[in-house]
Motif scaffolding. Structure first.
Motif, PDB file in Angstrom:
ATOM      1  N   VAL A 219       0.842  -1.199   0.000  1.00  0.00           N
ATOM      2  CA  VAL A 219       0.000   0.000   0.000  1.00  0.00           C
ATOM      3  C   VAL A 219       0.883   1.257   0.000  1.00  0.00           C
ATOM      4  N   SER A 220       1.960   1.238   0.795  1.00  0.00           N
ATOM      5  CA  SER A 220       2.857   2.390   0.871  1.00  0.00           C
ATOM      6  C   SER A 220       3.503   2.698  -0.476  1.00  0.00           C
ATOM      7  N   GLY A 221       3.974   1.662  -1.164  1.00  0.00           N
ATOM      8  CA  GLY A 221       4.609   1.864  -2.457  1.00  0.00           C
ATOM      9  C   GLY A 221       3.663   2.474  -3.477  1.00  0.00           C
ATOM     10  N   TRP A 222       2.439   1.999  -3.479  1.00  0.00           N
ATOM     11  CA  TRP A 222       1.441   2.529  -4.424  1.00  0.00           C
ATOM     12  C   TRP A 222       1.144   3.999  -4.128  1.00  0.00           C
ATOM     13  N   LEU A 223       0.958   4.336  -2.851  1.00  0.00           N
ATOM     14  CA  LEU A 223       0.647   5.713  -2.489  1.00  0.00           C
ATOM     15  C   LEU A 223       1.834   6.646  -2.736  1.00  0.00           C
ATOM     16  N   LEU A 224       3.061   6.157  -2.522  1.00  0.00           N
ATOM     17  CA  LEU A 224       4.220   7.007  -2.777  1.00  0.00           C
ATOM     18  C   LEU A 224       4.333   7.333  -4.263  1.00  0.00           C
ATOM     19  N   GLY A 225       4.062   6.354  -5.115  1.00  0.00           N
ATOM     20  CA  GLY A 225       4.091   6.624  -6.549  1.00  0.00           C
ATOM     21  C   GLY A 225       3.126   7.727  -6.935  1.00  0.00           C
ATOM     22  N   ARG A 226       1.926   7.709  -6.369  1.00  0.00           N
ATOM     23  CA  ARG A 226       0.938   8.751  -6.652  1.00  0.00           C
ATOM     24  C   ARG A 226       1.394  10.103  -6.108  1.00  0.00           C
ATOM     25  N   ARG A 227       2.012  10.093  -4.928  1.00  0.00           N
ATOM     26  CA  ARG A 227       2.453  11.368  -4.333  1.00  0.00           C
ATOM     27  C   ARG A 227       3.610  11.979  -5.121  1.00  0.00           C
ATOM     28  N   MET A 228       4.550  11.163  -5.561  1.00  0.00           N
ATOM     29  CA  MET A 228       5.684  11.692  -6.312  1.00  0.00           C
ATOM     30  C   MET A 228       5.246  12.247  -7.663  1.00  0.00           C
ATOM     31  N   ALA A 229       4.213  11.668  -8.239  1.00  0.00           N
ATOM     32  CA  ALA A 229       3.722  12.150  -9.533  1.00  0.00           C
ATOM     33  C   ALA A 229       3.161  13.566  -9.435  1.00  0.00           C
ATOM     34  N   ARG A 230       2.798  14.003  -8.215  1.00  0.00           N
ATOM     35  CA  ARG A 230       2.228  15.340  -8.040  1.00  0.00           C
ATOM     36  C   ARG A 230       3.293  16.409  -7.784  1.00  0.00           C
ATOM     37  N   LEU A 231       4.559  16.003  -7.605  1.00  0.00           N
ATOM     38  CA  LEU A 231       5.607  17.001  -7.412  1.00  0.00           C
ATOM     39  C   LEU A 231       5.822  17.797  -8.692  1.00  0.00           C
ATOM     40  N   PRO A 232       6.069  19.099  -8.580  1.00  0.00           N
ATOM     41  CA  PRO A 232       6.357  19.893  -9.788  1.00  0.00           C
ATOM     42  C   PRO A 232       7.593  19.364 -10.501  1.00  0.00           C
ATOM     43  N   GLU A 233       7.627  19.544 -11.797  1.00  0.00           N
ATOM     44  CA  GLU A 233       8.789  19.113 -12.579  1.00  0.00           C
ATOM     45  C   GLU A 233       9.967  20.038 -12.293  1.00  0.00           C
ATOM     46  N   GLY A 234      11.186  19.526 -12.498  1.00  0.00           N
ATOM     47  CA  GLY A 234      12.377  20.332 -12.282  1.00  0.00           C
ATOM     48  C   GLY A 234      13.578  19.456 -12.081  1.00  0.00           C
ATOM     49  N   GLY A 235      14.732  19.916 -12.473  1.00  0.00           N
ATOM     50  CA  GLY A 235      15.954  19.157 -12.284  1.00  0.00           C
ATOM     51  C   GLY A 235      16.383  18.471 -13.551  1.00  0.00           C
ATOM     52  N   ALA A 236      17.659  18.249 -13.689  1.00  0.00           N
ATOM     53  CA  ALA A 236      18.192  17.588 -14.872  1.00  0.00           C
ATOM     54  C   ALA A 236      18.920  16.328 -14.465  1.00  0.00           C
ATOM     55  N   GLY A 237      19.137  15.440 -15.430  1.00  0.00           N
ATOM     56  CA  GLY A 237      19.757  14.162 -15.144  1.00  0.00           C
ATOM     57  C   GLY A 237      21.137  14.280 -14.549  1.00  0.00           C
TER      58      GLY A 237
END
Length: 464
Positions: A219-237
């Motif tokens: 459950v934690s892994g699934w919810l973390l994936g959803r939360r990270m997807a909401r972070l604003p874009e930014g940063g380079a490789g």
């Protein structure tokens, strides 16, 4: 570098107070639930298992926590600090990279820790005179692996300021990976066993623990994936290599510190396991589990403060940070004092009520240990302040010195004095360690961390 336009998020005093209050309510509710469920699970285990098997369970549980802490490689504290710091400075791409690096390293650590226990299960069984450690090696190794990942996910949520999810799903800032969901599932399983069968063996209990932890981790892994997807874009490789180095540089002193602190907290149980009977281990383990009544307020504070300390310190808001930490320490000090008084005055009745009359023999240990833990609460979150401000090596040095001295004293006293000698050494070491960390936090950060009722009053007026 981060994309243009990202700005640090500066919290006003009022918003900070409301965030602390909201997080505190969630954490307090969760910890109350976990503490009550822990007492209930302890009562169920004492009735499902014989005293000898319960002593073996306490040993297994401490080894699982040690293995999960070793396998986590210090990444929980590193992830919490660096993610919260990145969000506080508006560096969202950096936060994303920290999470990826931490999860990759944490998975490798989980597998390595599980494999290590599988190879050492027979040796540990002989050392502690507990054949169950070898007979249940597969279950114990699985529990360790699940605990590593579960604890890391919980601390990533804490760094993201998702205190609610960190409380529900678990995290290792408190020295345990147990969250509300895991405890609830485990207690439900133990309750069904008691109602349907009235007894159980150790392997069945361990299987329930693994299943509860694995369910929460998914459950934690699934919810973390959803939360990270909401972070604003930014940063380079190209940011990934320096982030990797920073994660590692932050994590390894925390790993050493956590292992020393954990060994200090559990060395007494291990020494009794090596030199005393399983029944004595069960009595002592029952007493130490009830210490959570005293430390719960500090556990609550340490669950909500990491992102606040990291964020405010990174922004240079030192006076506001000190006021916040000392006000939080004041709020935790009074309930801890009441809980310690209860443990001193009513130790035997409490042990008898929770575990049964057989365990009333641990009353003196419970009373003395509660006084030592009270000192930890009143000196405040001094160790956490060092960790979250980049002074983890100072904490490591203090922990190594005091931990070694305490373990040596326990080793000398365990044979001639048994439980009484171990308790005396543990409490003396705990008090010394917290006083030194309190002074070190002042020296390194310029902040006091002990309870400040003036700071509490000012914070209440500011929030209002």
């Amino acid at each position: 570098m981060e994309a243009a336009g990202t700005e640090p998020r500066r919290l006003s005093p009022g918003l900070l107070g409301r965030r602390l209050l909201s997080g505190g309510v969630w954490v307090l509710g969760g910890k109350v639930f976990i503490a009550a469920s822990g007492l209930l699970s302890g009562a169920l285990l004492a009735r499902l298992l014989s005293p000898r098997e319960l002593g073996a369970y306490f040993l297994v549980y401490s080894l699982v926590l040690f293995g999960s802490m070793l396998g986590s490689l210090g990444l929980q504290g590193a992830a919490t600090r660096l993610v919260a710091q990145s969000l506080g400075l508006g560096l969202y791409g950096r936060a994303r990279f920290v999470v990826r690096v931490a999860l990759a390293l944490g998975t490798l650590g989980a597998l390595a820790a599980a494999a290590t226990y599988l190879s050492l299960g027979g040796t540990l069984a002989g050392l502690f005179h507990t054949p169950a450690l070898a007979a249940s090696a597969g279950l114990v190794a699985g529990w360790i692996a699940v605990s590593v990942v579960q604890g890391l996910l919980g601390e990533i949520f804490r760094g993201l300021n998702e205190v609610r999810l960190a409380t529900l799903l678990g995290g290792q800032v408190t020295g345990t990976v147990t969250g509300v969901l895991t405890v609830g599932l485990l207690v439900a399983g133990l309750g069904l066993l008691w109602l349907l069968r009235g007894e159980a063996d150790l392997a069945t209990v361990l299987a329930l623990a693994v299943c509860a932890g694995a369910s929460t981790t998914l459950v934690s892994g699934w919810l973390l994936g959803r939360r990270m997807a909401r972070l604003p874009e930014g940063g380079a490789g190209r940011e990934l290599p320096p982030v990797f180095g920073e994660v590692v540089a932050t994590a390894w002193p925390l790993l050493v510190t956590n292992l020393v602190l954990f060994t200090l907290r559990n060395g007494d149980l291990w020494l009794l396991g090596a030199f005393a009977s399983r029944e004595e281990v069960a009595v002592y383990g029952a007493a130490t589990r009830l210490i959570s009544m005293v430390t719960m307020p500090l556990i609550v504070a340490n669950a909500i403060l990491p992102p606040v300390i990291a964020g405010l310190y990174a922004q240079g808001r030192r006076e506001e940070l000190e006021r916040t930490v000392r006000a939080t320490s004041a709020m935790t000090g009074l309930p801890a004092l009441l809980a310690s008084a209860a443990c001193v005055l009513f130790a035997a009745p409490i042990l008898g009520l929770v575990y049964g009359d057989y365990y009333r023999a641990g009353a003196l240990a419970l009373a003395v240990l509660s006084v030592g833990q009270l000192v930890s609460v009143w000196t405040g979150s001094c160790g956490l302040a060092l960790q979250m401000t980049g002074h983890q090596r100072t904490m490591m040095a203090v922990s190594l010195a005091t931990g070694a001295a305490t373990l040596a004293a326990m080793f000398v006293l365990v044979v001639p004095y048994g439980i009484a000698g171990v308790v005396a050494a543990r409490v003396a070491g705990l008090v010394l360690q917290n006083l030194l960390l309190w002074l070190a936090a002042r020296y390194r950060t310029g902040m006091w961390t002990h309870a400040g009722f003036g700071a509490l009053l000012r914070s209440v007026r500011g929030t209002g």
